[in-house]
Motif scaffolding. Structure first.
Motif, mmCIF file in Angstrom:
data_model
loop_
_atom_site.group_PDB
_atom_site.id
_atom_site.type_symbol
_atom_site.label_atom_id
_atom_site.label_comp_id
_atom_site.label_asym_id
_atom_site.label_seq_id
_atom_site.Cartn_x
_atom_site.Cartn_y
_atom_site.Cartn_z
ATOM 1 N N VAL A 24 -6.539 2.936 1.516
ATOM 2 C CA VAL A 24 -5.402 2.113 1.139
ATOM 3 C C VAL A 24 -5.960 1.042 0.218
ATOM 4 O O VAL A 24 -6.731 0.193 0.648
ATOM 5 C CB VAL A 24 -4.761 1.452 2.374
ATOM 6 N N ASN A 25 -5.603 1.118 -1.064
ATOM 7 C CA ASN A 25 -6.159 0.150 -2.011
ATOM 8 C C ASN A 25 -5.254 0.014 -3.228
ATOM 9 O O ASN A 25 -5.153 0.937 -4.005
ATOM 10 C CB ASN A 25 -7.547 0.579 -2.470
ATOM 11 N N PRO A 26 -4.665 -1.123 -3.404
ATOM 12 C CA PRO A 26 -4.788 -2.275 -2.522
ATOM 13 C C PRO A 26 -3.676 -2.345 -1.484
ATOM 14 O O PRO A 26 -2.615 -1.788 -1.680
ATOM 15 C CB PRO A 26 -4.627 -3.450 -3.495
ATOM 16 N N LEU A 27 -4.033 -3.068 -0.411
ATOM 17 C CA LEU A 27 -3.010 -3.592 0.475
ATOM 18 C C LEU A 27 -2.871 -5.041 0.031
ATOM 19 O O LEU A 27 -3.870 -5.756 -0.041
ATOM 20 C CB LEU A 27 -3.496 -3.512 1.926
ATOM 21 N N VAL B 165 0.341 -0.800 -1.650
ATOM 22 C CA VAL B 165 0.976 -0.274 -2.864
ATOM 23 C C VAL B 165 0.316 1.001 -3.372
ATOM 24 O O VAL B 165 0.868 1.674 -4.233
ATOM 25 C CB VAL B 165 1.026 -1.333 -3.999
ATOM 26 N N ASP B 166 -0.873 1.310 -2.845
ATOM 27 C CA ASP B 166 -1.520 2.546 -3.284
ATOM 28 C C ASP B 166 -2.319 3.112 -2.115
ATOM 29 O O ASP B 166 -2.964 2.361 -1.387
ATOM 30 C CB ASP B 166 -2.458 2.255 -4.477
ATOM 31 N N ALA B 167 -2.263 4.415 -1.954
ATOM 32 C CA ALA B 167 -3.043 5.048 -0.892
ATOM 33 C C ALA B 167 -3.385 6.461 -1.322
ATOM 34 O O ALA B 167 -2.690 7.054 -2.138
ATOM 35 C CB ALA B 167 -2.248 5.073 0.417
HETATM 36 MG MG MG Z 1 -5.600 1.832 -6.062
#
Ligand code: MG
Ligand code: ADP
Length: 707
Positions: free
Chosen positions: A684-687, A699-701
């Motif tokens: 998970v990047n970024p939370l 927002v991205d995983a």
């Molecule tokens: Mg990312």
């Protein structure tokens, strides 16, 4: 009766393959058993000899008229299974198989070992080895040295297990020189039947053992090891040399987490595991002994305040520097202590900490000053440095300290910068003396370990929470992906998956092509973020695949256009084809970017990572690792242990990030990692995190399934 008692506390031993031949292992084992005065009955077994070492020999184990608890097997590999059957017939339940040539030699040996293991299970026996150097129990009621190491062990309260036989021999030798005694010594060999974990369980309640040392090259079952050590280390210190850098299984890492782990090997995970279960990890056998001395000869300190007493400036300054650098604090002396030191010492002496008594100080000065310092409640441990000047007898100084030490419940260690001869003499005249070191750094290092262990002992255990989650839905997502033959979940699927575990995610809408974007554009709540979706776009930013803060449908159309072009350019550079999909996401303004990751190593199991996130993760490398399941305390520790923690605590009047909410995310993530061993990586990047937990958004995983 403990299941390993037949091996470790036998009343009778058969040595299968006992021999008269000088230099043979079959002779050495029997010889050691006799030399060490084994307390029970001893039966050499050899079909070709009538007696060995003046003891009547038997052709087989089953021919022995008395009961036999333990058989030590040293026959050639091809005869081992036959010997086991013979023991089975006799009803022997404990075996130590010294014979080598098993899994350590290759495929054929592996097959032999598998058969041996199977046979042992069938008989319900327990076996140490094969390919080991034997076992020792120094208990006066047992006195068994069933090894072929030439050094006889000293009796003590330290249990030692070694995964290397050769090292084991060296260890027994060095320990003897250092005046270190053992309760048990076990060379584990290939660990086919009895594992390190089994031994730990045996020693957990063993009244002869206060301290457990391990030399490990691999874990059989890392998670079980962690569970057991967590419990034992609250009662008995566990010191480990773990050698052999474990290569990360997740070689095909496609995430920052995987890349960071792969680069450092699984050592980071091993460190995390030891830290989580209170095991003291050391890097060398030398350090292992340094620490074993300090742990076995001292009570734990009450705090980390160190007092130093010396007759020379240099080594005391080195000790002070080392102590401060490693997190000890230099004690402040009480008024009374200073007053008494002043009265006692010449004017040129220093009565600050470190107390420098000057070179002409003799035993009476050492005695008196040590007493003053030990009486001071502001001092938790004492380091006494002695650089032997002419005319003053070092042995005298030790004698004084030895008399003083038992009166105080504080660790006292010494640094004596003397020759080897001195230590030989000392061990002879004062067996079991205080922990002494030649160099100040070693002494400080040992005190630091005592203090860290104290902190572990005082630390509450923490609690592993189980959250109510939608794991069925998560399972469906994974199965659907597998049905489609994909190992990689899309960002949107990945976010949904972590969402099932209650990790807050940004609202996202998938669109397979520009037309689908067009269809939803009017109904969106702006501002939004547009992202490119395609299997070859691992880091979307690199391809111009992330456009943020889009204010309306018109801007969104333009963004689709721009993104399509930049992805095409990126692909013509890098290679890469395929259709291009989109993800439209709520725009999350502000917040700190953190990363939460997991890799599942086939051997080690899951490892989770937390750190500062965003696109610079691999540059900053500001991450920490833990082995799930995470307790609430461990989750909080992870947050506080990153270097950039001040960014989460808030700098220059900023509000701190919601720690409880973040710890909650980490624990939910840990549960996810545990629930799905078939997931190879999650990242998970970024939370995006905020002062209010309710504002958090992943927002991205990316999720990669294992094969
Ligand atoms: Mg990312
Ligand atoms: P990738 O990691 O594949 O390059 P991300 O989806 O992580 O793509 O986006 C890259 C960066 O864009 C993030 O680190 C973040 O700074 C920003 N970002 C992405 N999505 C959002 C969003 N929904 N709201 C705010 N910022 C975002």
């Amino acid at each position: 009766m403990n299941p390993l008692d037949a091996i470790l506390k036998p009343k009778s031993i058969a040595v299968v393959g006992a021999s008269r031949r000088e230099g043979s292992i079959g002779r050495e084992i029997l010889h050691q058993l006799l030399e060490f005065n084994f307390h029970g009955k001893l039966f050499p077994v050899n079909p070709k000899a009538d007696f060995i070492h003046s003891i009547k020999a038997f052709p087989t184990v089953s021919a022995i008229p008395d009961p036999v608890d333990l058989a030590v097997i040293v026959v050639p590999r091809e005869e081992v299974l036959g010997a086991v059957d013979d023991c089975g017939k006799k009803g022997v339940t404990g075996l130590v198989v010294i014979t080598a040539g098993f899994a350590e030699t290759g495929e054929e040996g592996k097959r032999f070992e598998a058969r041996l293991g199977e046979r042992i299970r069938q008989y319900g026996m327990r076996m140490i080895g094969p390919n080991c150097m034997g076992v020792i129990n120094t208990d006066p009621a047992v006195r068994m040295d069933a090894t072929f190491a030439p050094t006889l062990p000293l009796t003590g309260r330290i249990a030692f297990m070694s995964q290397s036989g050769a090292l084991g021999i060296a260890i027994l030798n060095i320990a003897r020189q250092l005046d270190i005694g053992f309760s048990y010594f076990v060379s584990m060999g290939n660990k086919t039947n009895v594992s390190g974990n089994d031994l730990l369980l045996h020693w957990e309640d063993d009244p002869q053992t206060d301290l457990i040392l391990m030399y490990l090259e691999s874990f059989g079952n890392a998670r079980r090891f962690m569970q057991i050590c967590r419990r034992i280390s609250k009662r008995k210190p566990l010191l480990v040399v773990k050698s052999g850098r474990t290569e990360a299984g997740a070689r095909a890492a496609s995430s920052h987490t995987g890349a960071l782990v792969a680069r450092q090997g699984l050592d980071v995970a091993t460190d995390a595991l030891f830290e989580q279960c209170g095991v003291v990890r050391v890097n060398t056998v030398e350090e292992l002994f340094d620490l074993a001395l300090a742990f076995s000869k001292n009570p734990l300190p009450r705090g980390n305040r160190l007092g130093i007493l010396t007759n020379a400036g240099g080594p005391a300054i080195m000790a002070t520097d080392a102590a401060i650098a490693r997190g000890l604090s230099m004690a402040n002396f009480s008024e009374r202590t200073r007053h008494e030191l002043r009265r006692l010492l010449p004017p040129e002496a220093s009565i600050q900490n470190p107390v420098d008594m000057t070179p002409q100080s003799d035993r009476s000065k050492y005695d008196a000053c040590a007493r003053i310092l030990l009486e001071d409640d502001g001092i938790d441990m004492l380091l006494v440095v002695f650089v032997p000047p002419m005319l003053i007898n070092a042995m005298d100084i030790i004698r004084g300290l030895e008399q003083l030490r038992p009166k105080y419940l504080k660790p006292v260690v010494g640094v004596i910068m003397a020759t080897d001869d001195f230590f030989v003499e000392l061990n002879r005249d004062y067996p079991n003396h205080m922990a002494l070191y030649i160099f100040p750094e070693s002494a400080v290092n040992a005190l630091v370990a005592l203090d860290r262990y104290r902190v572990w002992r005082e630390k509450p255990v923490g609690e592993v929470k189980r959250f109510d989650v939608r794991n069925g839905m998560a399972e469906d997502l994974i199965q659907e992906c597998r049905r489609q033959g994909r190992g990689q979940m899309t960002a949107e699927e990945s976010l949904r998956l972590i969402g099932c575990y209650g990790i807050p995610i940004a609202q996202s809408t998938a669109a397979a092509n520009p037309e689908e974007v067009e269809r939803v554009a009017e109904g969106l709540r702006y501002p939004v973020v547009l992202k490119a979706v395609a299997p070859d776009l691992v880091h979307k930013m690199d391809a111009g695949g992330v456009l943020v803060d889009i204010r309306g449908p018109e801007e969104l159309r333009a963004a689709v256009q721009r993104m399509t072009e930049s992805v095409a350019r990126y692909r013509s550079d890098k290679g890469g084809t395929g259709s291009l999909g989109f993800l439209i996401q709520e725009y999350v303004r502000g917040g700190r970017e953190v990363i939460v990751g997991m890799i599942h190593d086939p051997k080690f199991g899951p490892v989770v990572m937390f750190g500062l996130g965003g696109i610079y993760v691999e540059t900053m490398k500001d991450v920490v690792f833990r082995v799930p399941p995470l307790t609430d305390l461990e989750a909080r520790e992870m947050i506080q242990q990153i270097r950039g923690y001040s960014l989460l605590r808030g700098v220059r009047g900023e509000q701190p990030v919601d720690h409880e909410a973040l710890a909650d995310v980490l624990q939910r993530f840990s549960q996810l990692a545990e629930d799905f061993p078939d997931i190879a990586e999650i990242e998970v990047n970024p939370l995006l995190v905020f002062p209010q937990g309710s504002d958090f958004r992943a927002v991205d995983a990316r999720v990669r399934l294992g094969s």
